[in-house]
Design a protein around this motif. Sequence first.
Motif: not given
Length: 315
Positions: A1-29
């Motif tokens: 697996m390739k290295p990646f950074t990780y964060e767990r935001p608390a609000t939907t606004a923070e989550a959408a902003q965090a995922a705006a950067r190229p190469g970012a993805r949401f993870i759920a289940g």
Amino acid sequence: MKPFTYERPATTAEAAQAAARPGARFIAGGTNLLDLMKLQIETPLHLVDVNRLALDTIEERPEGGLRIGALVRNTDLAADSRVRRDYAVLTRALVAGASGQLRNKATTAGNLLQRTRCPYFYDTDQPCNKREPGSGCAAIKGFSRHNAILGSSEACIATNPSDMAVAMRVLDAEIETVKPDGSTRIIPIADFHRLPGDTPHIETVLEQGELITAVLLPPPVGGTQVYRKVRDRASYAFALVSVAAILKPDGTARVALGGVAHKPWRVEAAEESFADDGARLAEALLADAHPTPDNAFKLPLVHRSLVSVMQEGRA
Ligand SMILES: Cc1cc2nc3c(=O)[nH]c(=O)nc-3n(C[C@H](O)[C@H](O)[C@H](O)COP(=O)(O)OP(=O)(O)OC[C@H]3O[C@@H](n4cnc5c(N)ncnc54)[C@H](O)[C@@H]3O)c2cc1C
Ligand code: SF4
């Protein structure tokens, strides 16, 4: 697996902003994305874990219908008494998918966005326009038993593997989202998934960083609701074809097909013309089919399945 950074935001606004950067993805289940990361088919640089967002409830909408949070697990959605009573086709589709353990983890949004099961998408030694745009499509002249017969292109003949999405399509669900700039929108499910065209790697109309917050179901439509999944073994297998149908006492019908295209397949005009005739409805739905020699069997299979579902529903 390739290295990646990780964060767990608390609000939907923070989550959408965090995922705006190229190469970012949401993870759920993680039941789809993690598998793809281990195979290096998906190599996100940054993971935005949405599991702490308050998106795990099913609420009644003031105008009727349900608002299903993006994080509601497939097991909980299938078991909800309102869903079982008023949207039985959804419960039936969900329990036909995956296994109990997977459904306990899988989320409503993740299910909608799960990726194809085309074998060449998973085989990094083979060309695949979806995995690597411009590399070619190994399935077109390869093993294509599970691939699409409708809406495919010269670039890709993959199918959408979701059972849930087929039921959502027949129910006219809508997808509620928030973008990184804070704006929100509601996307009819008919417009949510794309056909492959010459960009099969772009599977939905979502933009970078756009977070699904909920799926909206309209007020109940009643009728007899059936989900028939035809597969190679009785459980724990993806659909060869599936039929989601709502058959109403007034003689109208809604039908969506799974396992046949890059998105759930529904033709409303055909329903209006042939609501009482499964054979002619099947002919209309399959009018533009382009099967491969390997998957031409799906045409009679759709035909027989649809006729059988309509007979069962009208009995
Ligand atoms: C062995 C096996 C058998 C299976 N069988 C079936 C089957 O028969 N039928 C069937 O329908 N499915 C089947 N599945 C697929 C399963 O249903 C999906 O893996 C699951 O629904 C994905 O949900 P998740 O929450 O785990 O998604 P994840 O893996 O977390 O994410 C999937 C995708 O959704 C995106 N995403 C997640 N949440 C959001 C959000 N809120 N907003 C925007 N993007 C988001 C992620 O970035 C990722 O691209 C099977 C899976 C496995 C492993
Ligand atoms: S059908 Fe689509 S997913 Fe399968 S190999 Fe061809 S391009 Fe890739």
